[in-house]
Design a protein around this motif. Structure first.
Motif, PDB file in Angstrom:
ATOM      1  N   CYS A 242       0.835  -1.206   0.000  1.00 21.03           N
ATOM      2  CA  CYS A 242       0.000   0.000   0.000  1.00 21.03           C
ATOM      3  C   CYS A 242       0.873   1.260   0.000  1.00 21.03           C
ATOM      4  O   CYS A 242       2.027   1.234   0.425  1.00 21.03           O
ATOM      5  CB  CYS A 242      -0.930   0.008   1.214  1.00 21.03           C
ATOM      6  SG  CYS A 242      -2.135  -1.344   1.227  1.00 21.03           S
TER       7      CYS A 242
ATOM      8  N   GLY B 162       0.898   2.648   4.274  1.00 23.80           N
ATOM      9  CA  GLY B 162       1.495   1.423   3.753  1.00 23.80           C
ATOM     10  C   GLY B 162       3.004   1.469   3.728  1.00 23.80           C
ATOM     11  O   GLY B 162       3.618   2.500   4.015  1.00 23.80           O
TER      12      GLY B 162
ATOM     13  N   ALA C 128       4.754  -4.841  -5.823  1.00 23.31           N
ATOM     14  CA  ALA C 128       3.721  -5.878  -5.886  1.00 23.31           C
ATOM     15  C   ALA C 128       4.339  -7.269  -5.992  1.00 23.31           C
ATOM     16  O   ALA C 128       3.735  -8.253  -5.564  1.00 23.31           O
ATOM     17  CB  ALA C 128       2.792  -5.622  -7.081  1.00 23.31           C
TER      18      ALA C 128
ATOM     19  N   ASN D 154       4.807  -8.567  -2.595  1.00 25.41           N
ATOM     20  CA  ASN D 154       3.488  -8.898  -2.052  1.00 25.41           C
ATOM     21  C   ASN D 154       2.995 -10.223  -2.634  1.00 25.41           C
ATOM     22  O   ASN D 154       2.384 -11.031  -1.931  1.00 25.41           O
ATOM     23  CB  ASN D 154       2.498  -7.778  -2.377  1.00 25.41           C
ATOM     24  CG  ASN D 154       1.269  -7.818  -1.486  1.00 25.41           C
ATOM     25  OD1 ASN D 154       1.369  -8.016  -0.273  1.00 25.41           O
ATOM     26  ND2 ASN D 154       0.103  -7.623  -2.074  1.00 25.41           N
TER      27      ASN D 154
ATOM     28  N   HIS E 116      -6.153  -5.972  -0.255  1.00 23.68           N
ATOM     29  CA  HIS E 116      -5.448  -5.059  -1.149  1.00 23.68           C
ATOM     30  C   HIS E 116      -6.340  -4.634  -2.313  1.00 23.68           C
ATOM     31  O   HIS E 116      -6.308  -3.475  -2.733  1.00 23.68           O
ATOM     32  CB  HIS E 116      -4.170  -5.698  -1.677  1.00 23.68           C
ATOM     33  CG  HIS E 116      -3.259  -4.717  -2.346  1.00 23.68           C
ATOM     34  ND1 HIS E 116      -2.518  -3.790  -1.642  1.00 23.68           N
ATOM     35  CD2 HIS E 116      -2.992  -4.483  -3.656  1.00 23.68           C
ATOM     36  CE1 HIS E 116      -1.836  -3.038  -2.485  1.00 23.68           C
ATOM     37  NE2 HIS E 116      -2.107  -3.443  -3.714  1.00 23.68           N
TER      38      HIS E 116
ATOM     39  N   TYR F 195      -8.677  -2.031  -1.025  1.00 22.22           N
ATOM     40  CA  TYR F 195      -7.918  -0.787  -0.863  1.00 22.22           C
ATOM     41  C   TYR F 195      -7.769  -0.072  -2.209  1.00 22.22           C
ATOM     42  O   TYR F 195      -8.014   1.140  -2.324  1.00 22.22           O
ATOM     43  CB  TYR F 195      -6.558  -1.118  -0.247  1.00 22.22           C
ATOM     44  CG  TYR F 195      -5.512  -0.042  -0.409  1.00 22.22           C
ATOM     45  CD1 TYR F 195      -5.482   1.049   0.445  1.00 22.22           C
ATOM     46  CD2 TYR F 195      -4.541  -0.140  -1.417  1.00 22.22           C
ATOM     47  CE1 TYR F 195      -4.507   2.038   0.293  1.00 22.22           C
ATOM     48  CE2 TYR F 195      -3.572   0.834  -1.572  1.00 22.22           C
ATOM     49  CZ  TYR F 195      -3.559   1.923  -0.713  1.00 22.22           C
ATOM     50  OH  TYR F 195      -2.605   2.908  -0.868  1.00 22.22           O
ATOM     51  N   GLU F 196      -7.366  -0.813  -3.248  1.00 24.64           N
ATOM     52  CA  GLU F 196      -7.185  -0.218  -4.570  1.00 24.64           C
ATOM     53  C   GLU F 196      -8.501   0.299  -5.144  1.00 24.64           C
ATOM     54  O   GLU F 196      -8.543   1.363  -5.775  1.00 24.64           O
ATOM     55  CB  GLU F 196      -6.551  -1.236  -5.519  1.00 24.64           C
ATOM     56  CG  GLU F 196      -5.120  -1.612  -5.187  1.00 24.64           C
ATOM     57  CD  GLU F 196      -4.128  -0.513  -5.507  1.00 24.64           C
ATOM     58  OE1 GLU F 196      -4.537   0.531  -6.048  1.00 24.64           O
ATOM     59  OE2 GLU F 196      -2.932  -0.689  -5.206  1.00 24.64           O
TER      60      GLU F 196
ATOM     61  N   ALA G  44      -5.812  -0.277   4.556  1.00 26.38           N
ATOM     62  CA  ALA G  44      -4.382  -0.408   4.279  1.00 26.38           C
ATOM     63  C   ALA G  44      -3.667  -1.120   5.423  1.00 26.38           C
ATOM     64  O   ALA G  44      -2.790  -1.960   5.201  1.00 26.38           O
ATOM     65  CB  ALA G  44      -3.764   0.966   4.039  1.00 26.38           C
TER      66      ALA G  44
ATOM     67  N   SER H 268      -7.599  -7.800  -9.057  1.00 25.31           N
ATOM     68  CA  SER H 268      -6.640  -8.048  -7.993  1.00 25.31           C
ATOM     69  C   SER H 268      -6.893  -9.405  -7.354  1.00 25.31           C
ATOM     70  O   SER H 268      -5.963 -10.176  -7.080  1.00 25.31           O
ATOM     71  CB  SER H 268      -6.728  -6.938  -6.939  1.00 25.31           C
ATOM     72  OG  SER H 268      -5.908  -7.221  -5.830  1.00 25.31           O
TER      73      SER H 268
ATOM     74  N   GLN I 120      -4.616 -12.858  -7.098  1.00 27.02           N
ATOM     75  CA  GLN I 120      -4.428 -13.464  -5.784  1.00 27.02           C
ATOM     76  C   GLN I 120      -4.800 -14.948  -5.818  1.00 27.02           C
ATOM     77  O   GLN I 120      -4.108 -15.782  -5.233  1.00 27.02           O
ATOM     78  CB  GLN I 120      -5.309 -12.730  -4.766  1.00 27.02           C
ATOM     79  CG  GLN I 120      -5.418 -13.373  -3.409  1.00 27.02           C
ATOM     80  CD  GLN I 120      -4.349 -12.902  -2.449  1.00 27.02           C
ATOM     81  OE1 GLN I 120      -3.480 -12.149  -2.847  1.00 27.02           O
ATOM     82  NE2 GLN I 120      -4.412 -13.345  -1.216  1.00 27.02           N
TER      83      GLN I 120
END
Length: 565
Positions: free
Chosen positions: A86, A92, A97, A100, A122, A125-126, A145, A279, A283
């Motif tokens: 973040c 963050g 990334a 992450n 995440h 958050y985005e 975050a 995202s 993941q």
């Protein structure tokens, strides 16, 4: 992981060219990986098996997660893992990334059920960062975050699985600018739990004057607890009894006049939600990779210690060696592909050249369905193959592999089934622009192969054959889809798998090139052997896939015409 990040993808020099990551180098990345490994192996893995047996408990007052989950989540927050990628402005750590992604692979391998709770953080958050009002961002962004509050994605309804055009949940405007949300959602991961004192729900619903279909869906933010401390009108009506990930509370949610706020523009909720959904799909791909890695590690360890047949370990038998090399080759290539996609995300956000950012973003869009579908398919089927190494012992809970088989299966379904991913890849990402983006990707693979040393020329030739076949198959579809619109749909699964294998061929070539440059290192020698195994034993599957794609299959057409089926 270090080999892929530093030697294969050579990420640290790329980070230095981006102002946001200028201070991130290989030693920092190694330190992050080391601590991530400690958290995954020391905190999450020990509670995985028992949580699978105990599961979650639902009562009218809420959901209780398995023993150890709350403590593990507290450690997750305390160590700052939620905030890893973040923006520092939101509290963050501002790391790439790619790091992450490595962390997410580890925790999925260690404990998939627990990983489901922060899995959407995440992406939420985005999404909020891109589409939330100033007031909503001020109220919720830093909480997401940091991981102090968790988030959910409320899409699916009983009558609407993958077909979001059938969503019925309603949102009625109120004079104060908020909305009254009513409707029911199912299969909501972490819809209720005891890990945080608030849960931020992202909800798809329709405004009163919304057009029908997907063009009439809006996105709303609705917290479990409102800013005045009162409980919102959101209720968990029960949790599912599932095949796997039993430590994850999969909830049926009811919105009975709940208070929510619009995210993004009216009737454009899917555009806003796709920030979160894409995202999540990456993941989920990492979950597949994590399962594949866990299956390989455990199968290899057992095969080396279990003696069967003339005093030899299982690993000495050719049939078992095939399984182990099969798994190792897929893990290595899958990691290169997934981490490369993460590197492209970093490039799309932080490269100083606007054209490079745009090109990287387009490539991420093309690769996302492949990473999600191909890696989750390999994760489940690889775990199933690995179970065979144990024989009868693999079928009992004690050794853990049967749980990996069960847990991994869901990843092929949620966040858009793998069949939906294949259709998205072929129709929206390849055929929609006449194959232009694909041609750019294939040209990049060819350019990379041209840099292969002479000693690895046979590997390079094998990959070139696949890029040629990919172009021919794609041109056949482009030329024939007008006369036979269903043709792409009939071969979409084959297309995604063939492209996935072709990308794996590129990854094996990159691995081989990096490993061959290192002498007197047993690990790199094994990496080179695994790459050769992948090229020689696994890549040939792509050949007949591309050939099948190029043909108009008469049998499939005739079956489709038999409506009674």
């Amino acid at each position: 992981m270090q080999f892929v990040i530093e030697d294969v993808l050579q990420a640290p020099p790329a980070w230095r060219s981006m102002p946001a990551f200028a201070e991130i180098d290989a030693p920092i990345a190694r330190a992050v990986l080391e601590e991530a490994g400690k958290f995954a192996a020391g905190v999450l893995a020990p509670i995985n098996g028992k949580a699978d047996l105990d599961g979650c408990t639902w009562r009218d007052c809420g959901v209780t997660t398995p023993a150890g989950y709350r403590e593990a989540y507290a450690a997750f927050i305390e160590q700052g893992w939620a905030a890893l990628a973040c923006d520092p402005e939101d509290g963050g750590q501002g790391l790439p990334a790619m790091l992450n992604a490595a962390f997410n692979e580890m925790i999925a391998a260690a404990n998939h059920g627990w990983t489901m709770y922060p899995g959407l953080l995440h992406g939420a958050y985005e999404c909020l960062r891109a589409h939330g009002s100033s007031e909503l961002k001020q109220r919720y962004l830093t909480k997401l975050a940091s991981g102090e509050w968790l988030a959910t994605m409320n899409l699916t309804e009983p009558q609407a699985g993958s077909d979001l055009a059938l969503v019925r949940s309603k949102a009625d405007p109120r004079p104060d600018g908020s909305y009254r949300l009513t409707g029911s959602k199912i299969f909501i991961s972490g819809g209720e739990h005891d890990l945080t004192d608030n849960i931020v729900h992202f909800v798809l619903a329709r405004l009163p004057d919304a057009p029908s279909g997907t063009k009439g869906i809006s996105l709303f933010l609705a917290p479990k607890v409102l800013s005045d401390g009162s409980r919102n009108a959101i209720r968990c009506d029960g949790i599912e009894k599932k095949m796997g990930i039993k430590g994850s509370a999969t909830c049926a949610m009811n919105f009975d006049g709940a208070t929510g706020w619009l995210l993004g523009e009216p009737n454009r909720g899917l555009a806003a939600m796709f920030v979160m959904m894409n995202s999540a799909r990456l993941q989920v791909g990492l979950q597949g990779l994590g399962h594949l890695e866990a299956a390989h590690q455990n199968a290899r360890a057992y095969a080396l210690e279990r003696v069967q047949g003339r005093g030899q370990p299982l690993a000495a038998h050719p049939a078992i060696r095939h399984i182990l090399w099969h798994l190792r080759a897929q893990v290595d290539a899958g990691r290169v592909l997934a981490y490369w996609c993460a590197a492209l995300i970093d490039e799309s956000h932080h490269d100083q050249d606007a054209a490079c950012r745009q090109a990287a973003d387009a490539r991420v869009g093309l690769l996302t369905p492949v990473v999600k579908a191909f890696l989750t398919d390999l994760g489940h089927r690889g775990a199933d193959d690995a179970l065979q190494v144990w024989g009868g012992y693999g079928y009992v809970h004690e050794y853990g592999i049967e749980q990996t088989v069960r847990d991994s299966r869901i990843a092929m379904i949620y966040e858009g089934t793998n069949e939906v991913q294949a259709i998205d890849l072929l129709q929206r990402k390849v055929l929609a622009d006449g194959g232009a983006q694909l041609q750019t990707l294939l040209s990049m693979l060819d350019t990379d192969v041209n840099a292969m040393p002479a000693a690895l020329a046979d590997l390079a030739a094998a990959l070139r054959a696949q890029t040629v076949a990919a172009r021919k198959a794609t041109q056949a579809l482009i030329a024939g889809q007008m006369a036979d619109p269903e043709w792409p749909l009939r071969v979409a699964d084959d297309y995604l798998r063939a492209l996935g294998l072709t990308l794996f061929g590129w990854a094996w070539c990159r691995i081989a090139r990096a490993a061959a440059a290192v002498t007197d290192d047993d690990w790199c020698a094994d990496a080179l052997s695994a790459a050769r195994y992948g090229i020689e034993w696994l890549l040939p599957e792509a050949t007949w896939r591309w050939q099948r794609i190029s043909r108009r299959e008469a049998v499939l057409q005739s079956i489709a015409s038999q409506r009674k089926i």
